[in-house]
Design a protein around this motif. Structure first.
Motif, mmCIF file in Angstrom:
data_model
loop_
_atom_site.group_PDB
_atom_site.id
_atom_site.type_symbol
_atom_site.label_atom_id
_atom_site.label_comp_id
_atom_site.label_asym_id
_atom_site.label_seq_id
_atom_site.Cartn_x
_atom_site.Cartn_y
_atom_site.Cartn_z
ATOM 1 N N TRP A 1 86.427 26.721 -41.017
ATOM 2 C CA TRP A 1 86.189 25.460 -40.282
ATOM 3 C C TRP A 1 85.408 25.746 -39.020
ATOM 4 C CZ3 TRP A 1 87.013 23.153 -35.589
ATOM 5 C CH2 TRP A 1 86.905 21.757 -35.552
ATOM 6 N N THR A 2 84.358 24.933 -38.773
ATOM 7 C CA THR A 2 83.554 25.080 -37.565
ATOM 8 C C THR A 2 83.492 23.750 -36.823
ATOM 9 O OG1 THR A 2 81.542 24.579 -38.794
ATOM 10 C CG2 THR A 2 82.152 26.906 -38.588
ATOM 11 N N TRP A 3 82.992 23.769 -35.608
ATOM 12 C CA TRP A 3 83.009 22.585 -34.742
ATOM 13 C C TRP A 3 82.189 21.429 -35.298
ATOM 14 C CZ3 TRP A 3 78.494 20.584 -32.965
ATOM 15 C CH2 TRP A 3 77.358 21.401 -33.043
ATOM 16 N N TRP A 4 81.101 21.719 -36.026
ATOM 17 C CA TRP A 4 80.244 20.629 -36.483
ATOM 18 C C TRP A 4 80.819 19.878 -37.683
ATOM 19 C CZ3 TRP A 4 78.357 21.280 -41.442
ATOM 20 C CH2 TRP A 4 78.363 22.570 -41.951
ATOM 21 N N PHE A 5 81.989 20.317 -38.183
ATOM 22 C CA PHE A 5 82.660 19.559 -39.238
ATOM 23 C C PHE A 5 83.154 18.201 -38.715
ATOM 24 C CE2 PHE A 5 84.072 23.193 -42.278
ATOM 25 C CZ PHE A 5 82.745 23.528 -42.453
ATOM 26 N N THR A 6 83.503 18.149 -37.430
ATOM 27 C CA THR A 6 84.046 16.902 -36.869
ATOM 28 C C THR A 6 83.021 15.762 -36.919
ATOM 29 O OG1 THR A 6 85.561 18.115 -35.435
ATOM 30 C CG2 THR A 6 85.049 15.840 -34.817
ATOM 31 N N PRO A 7 81.815 15.923 -36.397
ATOM 32 C CA PRO A 7 80.844 14.811 -36.548
ATOM 33 C C PRO A 7 80.490 14.533 -37.999
ATOM 34 C CG PRO A 7 79.767 16.766 -35.635
ATOM 35 C CD PRO A 7 81.234 17.031 -35.598
ATOM 36 N N LEU A 8 80.470 15.587 -38.830
ATOM 37 C CA LEU A 8 80.190 15.347 -40.239
ATOM 38 C C LEU A 8 81.300 14.524 -40.882
ATOM 39 C CD1 LEU A 8 78.345 15.840 -42.652
ATOM 40 C CD2 LEU A 8 79.600 17.964 -43.103
ATOM 41 N N GLY A 9 82.553 14.779 -40.523
ATOM 42 C CA GLY A 9 83.664 13.987 -41.052
ATOM 43 C C GLY A 9 83.622 12.554 -40.570
ATOM 44 N N LEU A 10 83.186 12.368 -39.298
ATOM 45 C CA LEU A 10 83.071 11.000 -38.779
ATOM 46 C C LEU A 10 81.990 10.210 -39.507
ATOM 47 C CD1 LEU A 10 83.419 11.698 -34.948
ATOM 48 C CD2 LEU A 10 85.140 10.735 -36.494
ATOM 49 N N VAL A 11 80.938 10.872 -39.934
ATOM 50 C CA VAL A 11 79.859 10.193 -40.669
ATOM 51 C C VAL A 11 80.276 9.915 -42.114
ATOM 52 C CG1 VAL A 11 77.486 10.450 -41.514
ATOM 53 C CG2 VAL A 11 78.078 11.175 -39.196
ATOM 54 N N THR A 12 81.129 10.754 -42.675
ATOM 55 C CA THR A 12 81.526 10.600 -44.078
ATOM 56 C C THR A 12 82.278 9.295 -44.303
ATOM 57 O OG1 THR A 12 81.664 13.001 -44.326
ATOM 58 C CG2 THR A 12 82.799 11.658 -45.966
ATOM 59 N N VAL A 13 83.147 8.913 -43.375
ATOM 60 C CA VAL A 13 83.955 7.696 -43.564
ATOM 61 C C VAL A 13 83.084 6.440 -43.650
ATOM 62 C CG1 VAL A 13 85.765 6.258 -42.564
ATOM 63 C CG2 VAL A 13 85.972 8.754 -42.499
ATOM 64 N N PRO A 14 82.140 6.195 -42.717
ATOM 65 C CA PRO A 14 81.263 5.028 -42.888
ATOM 66 C C PRO A 14 80.429 5.084 -44.165
ATOM 67 C CG PRO A 14 81.113 5.867 -40.643
ATOM 68 C CD PRO A 14 81.891 6.875 -41.437
ATOM 69 N N PRO B 1 91.448 20.711 -38.389
ATOM 70 C CA PRO B 1 91.357 22.152 -38.673
ATOM 71 C C PRO B 1 92.626 22.711 -39.292
ATOM 72 C CG PRO B 1 90.555 21.643 -36.467
ATOM 73 C CD PRO B 1 91.175 20.394 -36.993
ATOM 74 N N TYR B 2 93.772 22.162 -38.944
ATOM 75 C CA TYR B 2 95.024 22.676 -39.490
ATOM 76 C C TYR B 2 95.064 22.527 -41.001
ATOM 77 C CZ TYR B 2 99.951 22.827 -40.780
ATOM 78 O OH TYR B 2 101.134 23.101 -41.421
ATOM 79 N N LEU B 3 94.672 21.352 -41.502
ATOM 80 C CA LEU B 3 94.672 21.141 -42.956
ATOM 81 C C LEU B 3 93.677 22.072 -43.635
ATOM 82 C CD1 LEU B 3 94.885 17.245 -43.147
ATOM 83 C CD2 LEU B 3 96.725 18.895 -43.484
ATOM 84 N N TRP B 4 92.540 22.308 -42.977
ATOM 85 C CA TRP B 4 91.513 23.175 -43.573
ATOM 86 C C TRP B 4 92.045 24.595 -43.755
ATOM 87 C CZ3 TRP B 4 86.521 21.724 -44.952
ATOM 88 C CH2 TRP B 4 85.656 22.757 -45.331
#
Length: 408
Positions: free
Chosen positions: A160-173, A143-146
């Motif tokens: 930035w919202t809370w559901w960005f975290t799971p979305l970011g985790l899915v983006t890497v794979p 969130p700090y970078l955002w």
């Protein structure tokens, strides 16, 4: 690894494989031409309307590079290092189906151009998606970078919202899967676009066939030479022990020594050929040296009668050399299977052919070789290679071998 969910295992396997990142590097290097050329035209001004020219402007340069024969060698080296990395040395690499020689035809150059173009377009797309995707994933996970840099893609809310975290985790794979798939596609294209042409494959097959034929010929020569020498030595030693006289023993030992020296000389010549440091046609025995074989057989106790018609010295070298080996094989078989029996040898040159016939009396202990042993089959193969025929079998209480070879 086995305890992890099935959907997680491929992602971990892809992320921990070195080839995933080396193939990405290979695509990245291929895409460098786009921004480098784009600095000149159309320019990296950030306008989206002309950015597609970055994928078209380098094509003339790639065409010029594909015309250079050595470009295929350079691309092959990169493929070996980055697309198919191996921990072993270059000489231990398996056959990848790619050519290690310069382009030899226009078809080769065209395929190299298609390879360079595919590498440019695919590499540019994968590089742009992975770099921007990693930046996006890092912003969504932090969130700090955002909030600090205000990175707000069009498809995502500005805050930035809370559901960005799971979305970011899915983006890497997903980025790893994209990189792995693009690398696998380039690995599949490499043999088709950088592989040898049909003409090169045919030439390589011919060369391999010639090497195999040469090895087969050398194996036959070793079989004939060593087999003949050992047969003479065994027969002479047995005869000397049976005779029990000093004079016969001296003659037997002299014959064994002479035959052994010839066998060692022939073995040394064949070994030099295997090391590829000698002339294949040099110092090979021919029918002009047939008297050596006859004397060896006589020294072993066989009553050899020889008759020659025609100029043996005028025979073509291949025919004369193979004729010598065939006569050697015949006399070796006589001493090995029939013993000290009368032998008749006839060498005749007439009507453009070499006729070689060897007859010996069959003893009660002589084995039945109607189907031919390995030596007799080799005799027939030698004759067939020279366009001739070899026949053998019992004939009126005798064993007869007849060979007919054309001189041309």
């Amino acid at each position: 690894m086995k305890r992890l969910p099935r959907l997680v295992r491929p992602a971990i396997r892809t992320a921990t494989r070195t080839v995933t990142y080396t193939r990405w590097l290979h695509l990245f290097v291929g895409a460098v031409a786009a921004p480098v050329v784009g600095l000149v035209y159309p320019g990296l001004d950030g306008s989206g309307g002309s950015q597609w020219l970055l994928l078209v402007t380098p094509l003339p340069l790639l065409a010029i590079a594909a015309l250079v024969p050595g470009t295929r060698v350079a691309e092959t080296m990169q493929v070996q290092l980055l697309v198919f990395p191996r921990p072993s040395g270059p000489h231990d690499r398996p056959d990848l189906g790619i050519s290690r020689t310069p382009s030899a035809s226009w078809g080769d150059r065209w395929r190299v151009f298609v390879w360079l173009t595919s590498r440019l377009w695919l590499g540019f797309g994968v590089t742009a998606i992975t770099i921007n995707g990693l930046a996006l994933a890092l912003g969504m996970l932090t969130p700090y970078l955002w909030t600090r840099f205000g990175y707000a893609p069009p498809l995502l809310p500005g805050r930035w919202t809370w559901w960005f975290t799971p979305l970011g985790l899915v983006t890497v794979p997903a980025l790893l899967a994209l990189t792995s798939g693009a690398g696998a596609l380039m690995a599949a294209l490499a043999p088709r676009l950088l592989g040898p042409s049909p003409a090169e494959r045919f030439a390589e097959l011919e060369e391999r066939t010639e090497r195999l034929q040469e090895r087969t010929r050398l194996a036959r020569e070793l079989h004939d030479t060593i087999g003949h020498a050992l047969t003479i030595a065994v027969v002479q030693a047995g005869a000397a022990r049976a005779a029990g006289t000093p004079e016969f023993t001296d003659r037997a030992l002299a014959a064994i020594e002479s035959t052994g020296r010839e066998a060692l000389s022939e073995l040394d010549r064949v070994l030099r050929l295997l090391r590829e440091d000698a002339d294949p046609a040099g110092q090979r025995l021919t029918l002009a040296h047939a008297e050596r074989l006859l004397e060896s057989a006589r020294g072993a106790g066989a009553a050899v009668t020889a008759e020659t018609e025609g100029d043996v010295d005028a025979l073509p070298a291949p025919v004369s050399r193979e004729g010598y080996r065939m006569l050697q094989e015949c006399l070796t078989n006589v001493l090995r299977h029939a013993g000290s029996v009368p032998v008749t040898v006839r060498i005749e040159i007439r009507d453009g052919r070499l006729e070689l016939e060897v007859r010996n009396k069959l003893s009660a202990e002589s084995p039945d070789f109607r189907d031919g042993g390995s030596g007799l089959r080799g005799l027939r193969e030698r004759a067939r290679l020279l366009g001739g025929v070899a026949e053998y079998g019992p004939d009126g209480g005798e064993w007869r071998v007849h060979v007919s070879l054309p001189l041309r």
